[in-house]
Design a protein around this motif. Structure first.
Motif, PDB file in Angstrom:
ATOM      1  N   HIS A 154       0.834  -1.197   0.000  1.00  0.00           N
ATOM      2  CA  HIS A 154       0.000   0.000   0.000  1.00  0.00           C
ATOM      3  C   HIS A 154       0.880   1.263   0.000  1.00  0.00           C
ATOM      4  CE1 HIS A 154      -3.343   2.676   0.831  1.00  0.00           C
ATOM      5  NE2 HIS A 154      -2.622   3.183   1.817  1.00  0.00           N
ATOM      6  N   ALA A 155       1.911   1.278   0.831  1.00  0.00           N
ATOM      7  CA  ALA A 155       2.802   2.435   0.910  1.00  0.00           C
ATOM      8  C   ALA A 155       3.510   2.678  -0.420  1.00  0.00           C
ATOM      9  CB  ALA A 155       3.826   2.235   2.025  1.00  0.00           C
ATOM     10  N   THR A 156       3.950   1.612  -1.069  1.00  0.00           N
ATOM     11  CA  THR A 156       4.640   1.743  -2.354  1.00  0.00           C
ATOM     12  C   THR A 156       3.691   2.266  -3.424  1.00  0.00           C
ATOM     13  OG1 THR A 156       6.135  -0.047  -1.749  1.00  0.00           O
ATOM     14  CG2 THR A 156       5.988   0.495  -4.087  1.00  0.00           C
ATOM     15  N   LYS A 157       2.490   1.713  -3.492  1.00  0.00           N
ATOM     16  CA  LYS A 157       1.501   2.184  -4.476  1.00  0.00           C
ATOM     17  C   LYS A 157       1.155   3.645  -4.224  1.00  0.00           C
ATOM     18  CE  LYS A 157      -1.092  -1.434  -3.558  1.00  0.00           C
ATOM     19  NZ  LYS A 157      -2.190  -2.441  -3.544  1.00  0.00           N
ATOM     20  N   ARG A 158       1.000   3.993  -2.974  1.00  0.00           N
ATOM     21  CA  ARG A 158       0.653   5.374  -2.603  1.00  0.00           C
ATOM     22  C   ARG A 158       1.748   6.352  -3.053  1.00  0.00           C
ATOM     23  NH1 ARG A 158      -3.869   8.033  -0.625  1.00  0.00           N
ATOM     24  NH2 ARG A 158      -3.116   9.944   0.308  1.00  0.00           N
ATOM     25  N   LEU A 159       3.008   5.986  -2.846  1.00  0.00           N
ATOM     26  CA  LEU A 159       4.112   6.829  -3.290  1.00  0.00           C
ATOM     27  C   LEU A 159       4.042   7.054  -4.803  1.00  0.00           C
ATOM     28  CD1 LEU A 159       6.838   8.323  -2.977  1.00  0.00           C
ATOM     29  CD2 LEU A 159       7.948   6.084  -3.215  1.00  0.00           C
ATOM     30  N   PHE A 160       3.842   5.989  -5.549  1.00  0.00           N
ATOM     31  CA  PHE A 160       3.785   6.112  -7.000  1.00  0.00           C
ATOM     32  C   PHE A 160       2.626   7.017  -7.425  1.00  0.00           C
ATOM     33  CE2 PHE A 160       7.106   3.257  -6.942  1.00  0.00           C
ATOM     34  CZ  PHE A 160       7.516   2.881  -8.210  1.00  0.00           C
ATOM     35  N   TYR A 161       1.451   6.821  -6.825  1.00  0.00           N
ATOM     36  CA  TYR A 161       0.303   7.675  -7.156  1.00  0.00           C
ATOM     37  C   TYR A 161       0.591   9.137  -6.837  1.00  0.00           C
ATOM     38  CZ  TYR A 161      -2.459   3.363  -7.561  1.00  0.00           C
ATOM     39  OH  TYR A 161      -2.942   2.137  -7.918  1.00  0.00           O
ATOM     40  N   GLU A 162       1.229   9.397  -5.691  1.00  0.00           N
ATOM     41  CA  GLU A 162       1.531  10.773  -5.307  1.00  0.00           C
ATOM     42  C   GLU A 162       2.561  11.418  -6.232  1.00  0.00           C
ATOM     43  OE1 GLU A 162       2.408  10.860  -1.121  1.00  0.00           O
ATOM     44  OE2 GLU A 162       0.339  10.337  -0.600  1.00  0.00           O
ATOM     45  N   LEU A 163       3.385  10.597  -6.866  1.00  0.00           N
ATOM     46  CA  LEU A 163       4.357  11.113  -7.845  1.00  0.00           C
ATOM     47  C   LEU A 163       3.729  11.296  -9.224  1.00  0.00           C
ATOM     48  CD1 LEU A 163       7.505   8.995  -6.888  1.00  0.00           C
ATOM     49  CD2 LEU A 163       7.123  11.436  -6.451  1.00  0.00           C
ATOM     50  N   GLY A 164       2.471  10.900  -9.376  1.00  0.00           N
ATOM     51  CA  GLY A 164       1.778  11.030 -10.655  1.00  0.00           C
ATOM     52  C   GLY A 164       1.953   9.833 -11.559  1.00  0.00           C
ATOM     53  N   VAL A 165       2.413   8.734 -11.007  1.00  0.00           N
ATOM     54  CA  VAL A 165       2.620   7.507 -11.772  1.00  0.00           C
ATOM     55  C   VAL A 165       1.366   6.650 -11.672  1.00  0.00           C
ATOM     56  CG1 VAL A 165       4.017   5.410 -11.977  1.00  0.00           C
ATOM     57  CG2 VAL A 165       5.084   7.561 -11.316  1.00  0.00           C
ATOM     58  N   SER A 166       0.988   6.053 -12.783  1.00  0.00           N
ATOM     59  CA  SER A 166      -0.124   5.107 -12.800  1.00  0.00           C
ATOM     60  C   SER A 166       0.444   3.726 -13.132  1.00  0.00           C
ATOM     61  CB  SER A 166      -1.161   5.537 -13.842  1.00  0.00           C
ATOM     62  OG  SER A 166      -2.257   4.664 -13.801  1.00  0.00           O
ATOM     63  N   PRO A 167       0.981   3.051 -12.118  1.00  0.00           N
ATOM     64  CA  PRO A 167       1.647   1.768 -12.391  1.00  0.00           C
ATOM     65  C   PRO A 167       0.646   0.659 -12.692  1.00  0.00           C
ATOM     66  CG  PRO A 167       1.504   2.115 -10.037  1.00  0.00           C
ATOM     67  CD  PRO A 167       0.962   3.363 -10.690  1.00  0.00           C
ATOM     68  N   ALA A 168       1.107  -0.343 -13.411  1.00  0.00           N
ATOM     69  CA  ALA A 168       0.328  -1.574 -13.549  1.00  0.00           C
ATOM     70  C   ALA A 168       0.521  -2.321 -12.238  1.00  0.00           C
ATOM     71  CB  ALA A 168       0.839  -2.399 -14.719  1.00  0.00           C
ATOM     72  N   ILE A 169      -0.577  -2.722 -11.644  1.00  0.00           N
ATOM     73  CA  ILE A 169      -0.503  -3.404 -10.354  1.00  0.00           C
ATOM     74  C   ILE A 169      -1.067  -4.806 -10.499  1.00  0.00           C
ATOM     75  CG2 ILE A 169      -1.322  -3.413  -7.968  1.00  0.00           C
ATOM     76  CD1 ILE A 169      -1.340  -0.330  -8.168  1.00  0.00           C
ATOM     77  N   HIS A 170      -0.287  -5.767 -10.056  1.00  0.00           N
ATOM     78  CA  HIS A 170      -0.704  -7.167 -10.079  1.00  0.00           C
ATOM     79  C   HIS A 170      -0.863  -7.620  -8.633  1.00  0.00           C
ATOM     80  CE1 HIS A 170      -0.035  -7.409 -14.371  1.00  0.00           C
ATOM     81  NE2 HIS A 170       1.081  -6.727 -14.158  1.00  0.00           N
ATOM     82  N   GLU A 171      -2.107  -7.726  -8.201  1.00  0.00           N
ATOM     83  CA  GLU A 171      -2.423  -8.150  -6.837  1.00  0.00           C
ATOM     84  C   GLU A 171      -2.374  -9.677  -6.785  1.00  0.00           C
ATOM     85  OE1 GLU A 171      -2.587  -6.150  -4.413  1.00  0.00           O
ATOM     86  OE2 GLU A 171      -3.321  -4.228  -5.159  1.00  0.00           O
ATOM     87  N   LEU A 172      -1.315 -10.211  -6.219  1.00  0.00           N
ATOM     88  CA  LEU A 172      -1.105 -11.657  -6.238  1.00  0.00           C
ATOM     89  C   LEU A 172      -2.190 -12.417  -5.492  1.00  0.00           C
ATOM     90  CD1 LEU A 172       2.757 -11.940  -5.802  1.00  0.00           C
ATOM     91  CD2 LEU A 172       1.404 -11.512  -7.858  1.00  0.00           C
ATOM     92  N   ASP A 173      -2.791 -11.805  -4.483  1.00  0.00           N
ATOM     93  CA  ASP A 173      -3.840 -12.485  -3.735  1.00  0.00           C
ATOM     94  C   ASP A 173      -5.196 -12.439  -4.437  1.00  0.00           C
ATOM     95  OD1 ASP A 173      -4.000  -9.756  -3.277  1.00  0.00           O
ATOM     96  OD2 ASP A 173      -4.624  -9.962  -1.195  1.00  0.00           O
ATOM     97  N   GLN A 174      -5.261 -11.749  -5.583  1.00  0.00           N
ATOM     98  CA  GLN A 174      -6.509 -11.663  -6.333  1.00  0.00           C
ATOM     99  C   GLN A 174      -6.379 -12.222  -7.744  1.00  0.00           C
ATOM    100  OE1 GLN A 174      -7.651  -7.538  -6.072  1.00  0.00           O
ATOM    101  NE2 GLN A 174      -8.033  -7.677  -3.887  1.00  0.00           N
TER     102      GLN A 174
END
Length: 102
Positions: free
Chosen positions: A25-45
């Motif tokens: 969550h912290a890593t995704k939040r950092l990327f979003y705050e930097l304006g990055v829209s990363p591809a996210i692969h949720e392994l548990d889903q």
């Protein structure tokens, strides 16, 4: 491993994550705050999540999530990403990969 390499190369920034992981969550939040829209692969889903987790462990990621790739290249976990951010290297990496255009 081929699956990880393929997924990691399809976007400028890729995060392998688990929806219940606070570090993810912290890593995704950092990327979003930097304006990055990363591809996210949720392994548990993802039905292939366990296979991807094992491949990440073989790559040397321990724990397996979060794991970040930028420009198709393995960067590391939250600790590495935060270190890059603090020393000013993360944003230039993201710019070079085409993940942000600041």
């Amino acid at each position: 491993m081929d699956m990880i390499t393929k997924l990691a190369s399809q976007n400028a920034a890729v995060i392998f994550s688990k929806s219940s992981c606070c570090m993810s969550h912290a890593t995704k939040r950092l990327f979003y705050e930097l304006g990055v829209s990363p591809a996210i692969h949720e392994l548990d889903q993802d039905y292939r999540g366990r296979d991807m987790e094992l491949a990440l462990l073989r790559l040397g990621c321990n724990p397996a999530v979060p794991t970040v790739f930028i420009g198709g290249k393995f960067v590391g976990s939250t600790q590495k990403v935060m270190s890059l951010h603090l020393d000013g290297s993360l944003v230039p990496m993201l710019k070079a990969a085409g993940a942000i255009w600041l």
